[in-house]
Design an enzyme around this catalytic site. Structure first.
Site, PDB file in Angstrom:
ATOM      1  N   LYS A   1      51.246  40.498  36.910  1.00  0.00           N
ATOM      2  CA  LYS A   1      50.367  41.212  37.910  1.00  0.00           C
ATOM      3  C   LYS A   1      51.298  42.072  38.770  1.00  0.00           C
ATOM      4  O   LYS A   1      52.338  41.555  39.358  1.00  0.00           O
ATOM      5  CB  LYS A   1      49.593  40.331  38.666  1.00  0.00           C
ATOM      6  CG  LYS A   1      48.652  41.048  39.725  1.00  0.00           C
ATOM      7  CD  LYS A   1      47.916  40.246  40.430  1.00  0.00           C
ATOM      8  CE  LYS A   1      46.962  40.929  41.458  1.00  0.00           C
ATOM      9  NZ  LYS A   1      45.925  40.065  42.284  1.00  0.00           N
TER      10      LYS A   1
ATOM     11  N   ASP B   1      36.783  35.916  47.631  1.00  0.00           N
ATOM     12  CA  ASP B   1      36.796  36.649  46.616  1.00  0.00           C
ATOM     13  C   ASP B   1      36.138  36.060  45.081  1.00  0.00           C
ATOM     14  O   ASP B   1      36.571  36.236  44.277  1.00  0.00           O
ATOM     15  CB  ASP B   1      37.618  37.793  46.209  1.00  0.00           C
ATOM     16  CG  ASP B   1      37.168  39.144  45.420  1.00  0.00           C
ATOM     17  OD1 ASP B   1      35.633  39.087  45.355  1.00  0.00           O
ATOM     18  OD2 ASP B   1      37.840  39.780  44.848  1.00  0.00           O
TER      19      ASP B   1
END
Length: 244
Positions: free
Chosen positions: A17, A110
């Site tokens: 990432k 989230d």
């Protein structure tokens, strides 16, 4: 900068990432929080492993296990709804991750279908049992491997019972009513979002919808949505309905 090495195993497929420093929303403080939250979550078998963190002049790089089994979102969308054993296994993995994060002093903030990916083929099966061990796979999900949480960029440290004020975090269709109302929110908001995942897995749609984000926010705030009257809901068992 030298990497923060957490022990990447040889021969395992990895993903990176990349958090670019020239991104308008890049914040060194936020990145540090994401790394700390991910490192804390990675001790849970329902989270993707974080192996190393690198930084150079352009970006911060998070080296983690590659998840090749696809998103939970894509699976629900492709199938319309999940068989209840598969829905139970998926939501169980979500709740195991949240229990671990909450016990470690973090709120995820989230929780959504897109933030859970299947690892790919693994011998130990899918999901995790109540004691943290791998649970046996269900027939239709065995080839996908365990379901893992993969994104911790919105996580925040919270003391027991603490709520966090400020701009809302999360994705609109999964926001809890207190978040929509602008009130301080804590760990219970994660559980509301997990309930949205449960609903979507069983029915094939999220509980609150609309043509725009404002429509969805208004539906959540007004409690307009929830249990459908169509065939999809009629196929859900009574115990699963009671859980919803």
């Amino acid at each position: 900068a030298p990497p923060t090495a957490l022990g990447a195993p040889a021969g395992r497929p990895l993903a990176v990432k990349i958090l670019a420093k020239d991104h308008a929303r890049f914040s060194a403080l936020d990145v540090r929080g994401e790394v700390e939250a991910h490192a804390a979550a990675a001790a849970c078998p329902a989270a993707v492993a974080l192996h190393e963190v690198w930084e150079d002049g352009d970006a911060v790089y998070l080296v983690q296990d590659a998840c090749t089994g696809g998103e939970l979102y894509d699976r629900v969308r492709a199938q319309g709804r999940l068989p209840e054993p598969d829905a139970a296994a998926a939501v169980h993995a979500v709740l195991v991750l949240l229990a671990h994060m909450h016990a470690s002093g973090w709120a995820h903030r989230d929780v959504k279908l897109e933030n859970f990916l299947y690892a790919g083929v693994r011998e130990e099966g899918v999901g995790v049992s109540g004691d943290g061990a791998a649970a046996p796979p269900t027939p239709s999900s065995a080839v996908r491997g365990p379901l893992l949480g993969v994104d911790f960029g919105s996580a925040a440290r919270l003391a027991p019972g603490e709520s966090l004020a400020g701009p809302p975090a999360g994705s609109v269709p999964y926001l809890a009513p207190e978040v929509v109302a602008g009130r301080p929110a804590g760990r219970p908001a994660d559980l509301w979002s997990a309930g949205c995942i449960l609903f979507a897995a069983l029915v094939g749609q999220l509980p609150f919808g609309g043509d725009t984000d404002d429509d969805v926010l208004a539906a959540i705030a007004g409690g307009v949505g929830g249990v459908p009257r169509g065939t999809a809901w009629a196929r859900v068992s009574e115990p699963a309905r009671a859980l919803v």
